[in-house]
Design a protein around this motif. Structure first.
Motif, PDB file in Angstrom:
ATOM      1  N   PHE A 196       0.816  -1.213   0.000  1.00  0.00           N
ATOM      2  CA  PHE A 196       0.000   0.000   0.000  1.00  0.00           C
ATOM      3  C   PHE A 196       0.853   1.268   0.000  1.00  0.00           C
ATOM      4  O   PHE A 196       0.314   2.371  -0.089  1.00  0.00           O
ATOM      5  N   LEU A 202      -2.400   2.448  -4.889  1.00  0.00           N
ATOM      6  CA  LEU A 202      -3.419   3.341  -4.322  1.00  0.00           C
ATOM      7  C   LEU A 202      -4.219   4.038  -5.422  1.00  0.00           C
ATOM      8  O   LEU A 202      -5.444   4.208  -5.298  1.00  0.00           O
ATOM      9  N   ALA A 324      -3.639  -6.675  -1.157  1.00  0.00           N
ATOM     10  CA  ALA A 324      -4.002  -5.552  -2.023  1.00  0.00           C
ATOM     11  C   ALA A 324      -5.125  -5.947  -2.977  1.00  0.00           C
ATOM     12  O   ALA A 324      -6.054  -5.167  -3.225  1.00  0.00           O
ATOM     13  N   ASN A 328      -8.889  -4.290  -2.978  1.00  0.00           N
ATOM     14  CA  ASN A 328      -9.436  -3.671  -4.183  1.00  0.00           C
ATOM     15  C   ASN A 328     -10.866  -4.142  -4.437  1.00  0.00           C
ATOM     16  O   ASN A 328     -11.685  -3.388  -4.969  1.00  0.00           O
TER      17      ASN A 328
END
Length: 417
Positions: A196, A202, A324, A328
Motif C-alpha cells: 500500500f 493506491l 491488495a 481492491n
C-alpha cells in the motif's frame, strides 16, 4: 484456460447471486419479519460493509495457510452464512447470516484473482481474472432474475438454500480442480501491507472506487428512474437489470481480452465512454430505446474496467499481492456505497431521479483523471531500455552513454570560457 477457473467462476456466480438477489426480495423478507422495507434494506448495507471490512480481515487471517485451503474455507463460510439466512427465525439472525456470507466475498475474489493469474502464462493473466469474474457477471443475467422468481414463487428462504447449494458446488470444484498452490515463501504480513506504499496501487484502488461508483450512482436508482421518468412498467425493471447484466458480461470479456495488451488505453476508453454515457443518460432517460441502450452501455463500460484494474493492482503489488487484491474488491463496494449515498442526496435535494447520472458522470471523470495521472507517473518511472541508451532517445529517463575518453594524442587543447 484451465478447468480450475471454472470452479472459481462457479463460486463467483454464487457470491454474485447472493449479493444482488436480496434487492428483488426485500418486500417479501420485510413482510415475513414484520419490518419496513427501509429496515430490510440493512440486509444490503450490512452485506456491503461486511465485504469492505471482511476483505482485509479474512485475507490477513489466511496468510498462514495455502491459497487453495483458504478458498475452500471461504466457500464454507459462504455456505454457512446463506444457510443461516435461509433458516433465520428473526430479522436480526438473518442480518447476521448476511454479514457472515459477506465476509467471504472480498477475500474470495482477492485470493481467487491471485490464483487465477498464477494458473496461466503472464500474458494471459487478465483473461484468467476475467474468466473468474464472468461468474459474477453471469449471476446478474441468470442467477439474480431466477433467484428472484423462485423467491417470489416458492418463498425467499428457498432462494437462499439454492444459493448455499451453489456454494457447495463451488467448494467441491475448488477441492477437485484447483491445484494446491502454496503461499509465497518469505512473504509476511508486513510485506502485504507494504504494497500500500506503492502509489500506483493506491491510484488503481481510487480508480476502482470512482469508476464503479459512477456505475452504481445510476443503477442504484434505476427502478424509479425507469418507471417515473422513462415510462416503463414496474415489471420491465427486471428485464432492464438483465440487460445491465448482459452489458457487464460483455464488458468483462472485452476487458479481459484487451487488458493484457492495451491496459491503459482500455482504461482511458472505458472510463471516458462511461462518463459520456452517464452524462447523456440524463437526457436519454426520457426515451425508452435510448434508456435501454444506456443501461447496457453502463454495464459494459463499467465492467470493462474490472480486469485491467485488478491486474494493475496485482502487477504493482508484485511479491505480496493477496491483501491488495482483496482490498481492491472492497473498493468496489465502497464505490457502490459512496455513489448510492451521493445519488440519494441529489434526489432528496429535489433534482429528480435522473440527477444521480450527473453524480456518476462526475465520478467517472474523476477516475479518468486518476488514470491519466497514473499513466504519466508510470512513464516518468519507466526504466531505460538498451535502445534508449544506445540511441540517446529523447524519451529515455537517463542520458545517452558518454563517448569514449579520447587518448592523449586525441586530447584537444583546453577551452577558455
Amino acid at each position: 484456460m484451465p478447468l480450475a477457473l471454472l470452479a472459481l467462476a462457479i463460486g463467483a456466480f454464487g457470491i454474485g447471486t447472493t449479493e444482488f438477489v436480496i434487492m428483488g426480495l426485500l418486500p417479501d423478507v420485510a413482510a415475513d419479519f414484520g419490518v419496513s422495507v427501509p429496515t430490510a434494506g440493512f440486509l444490503v448495507t450490512g452485506y456491503a460493509l461486511g465485504v469492505m471490512f471482511g476483505a482485509p480481515l479474512m485475507t490477513v487471517l489466511g496468510t498462514k495457510i495455502s491459497r487453495k485451503n483458504m478458498l475452500m474455507l471461504l466457500m464454507g463460510l459462504f455456505i454457512v452464512g446463506n444457510v443461516v439466512s435461509a433458516v433465520a427465525p428473526s430479522f436480526s439472525v438473518m442480518l447476521i447470516g448476511r454479514v457472515v456470507a459477506s465476509l467471504a466475498h472480498g477475500a474470495f475474489f482477492g485470493i481467487g484473482s491471485v490464483v487465477a493469474a498464477e494458473l496461466v502464462a503472464p500474458e494471459k493473466k487478465a483473461g484468467a481474472i476475467s474468466m473468474m469474474f464472468t461468474g459474477l457477471t453471469v449471476a446478474n443475467v441468470v442467477g439474480v432474475p431466477l433467484g428472484t422468481f423462485v423467491g417470489q414463487s416458492a418463498g425467499w428462504r428457498v432462494t437462499f438454500f439454492l444459493v448455499a447449494a451453489l456454494g457447495l458446488l463451488g467448494l467441491l470444484g475448488i477441492a477437485k480442480l484447483v491445484p494446491d498452490v502454496p503461499k509465497a515463501q518469505g512473504v509476511r504480513l508486513r510485506h502485504e501491507v507494504a504494497a500500500f506504499k506503492n502509489v500506483q496501487v493506491l491510484l488503481a484502488m481510487a480508480m476502482t472506487v470512482l469508476g464503479f461508483g459512477g456505475v452504481f450512482a445510476a443503477i442504484t436508482y434505476i427502478a424509479p428512474m425507469m418507471t417515473d421518468v422513462t415510462g416503463y412498467a414496474q415489471s420491465s425493471v427486471t428485464w432492464l437489470l438483465v440487460l445491465f447484466g448482459l452489458g457487464m458480461v460483455t464488458g468483462n470479456l472485452i476487458g479481459g481480452r484487451f487488458a493484457d495488451r492495451k491496459l491503459m488505453p482500455l482504461l482511458f476508453t472505458a472510463l471516458g465512454g462511461l462518463a459520456v454515457v452517464l452524462a447523456l443518460f440524463t437526457v436519454g432517460a426520457q426515451n425508452k430505446v435510448t434508456a435501454a441502450v444506456a443501461v447496457f452501455l453502463i454495464g459494459a463500460l463499467g465492467f470493462a474496467t474490472v480486469p485491467p484494474l485488478q491486474k494493475r493492482v496485482l502487477d504493482h503489488a508484485h511479491g505480496a499481492p493477496t491483501l491488495a487484491s482483496a482490498v481492491n474488491i472492497g473498493a468496489f463496494n465502497l464505490g457502490n456505497a459512496l455513489s448510492a449515498w451521493l445519488g440519494g442526496i441529489v434526489i432528496a435535494a429535489g433534482f429528480g431521479y435522473t440527477s444521480p447520472n450527473w453524480v456518476g458522470a462526475s465520478l467517472a471523470v474523476g477516475a479518468l483523471l486518476l488514470a491519466v495521472v497514473s499513466s504519466l507517473l508510470e512513464r516518468r518511472e519507466r526504466p531505460v531500455t538498451a535502445s534508449d541508451v544506445v540511441a540517446g532517445s529523447p524519451g529515455s529517463t537517463a542520458p545517452a552513454a558518454p563517448p569514449a575518453r579520447p587518448t592523449p594524442a586525441q586530447q584537444p587543447a583546453p577551452a577558455h570560457h
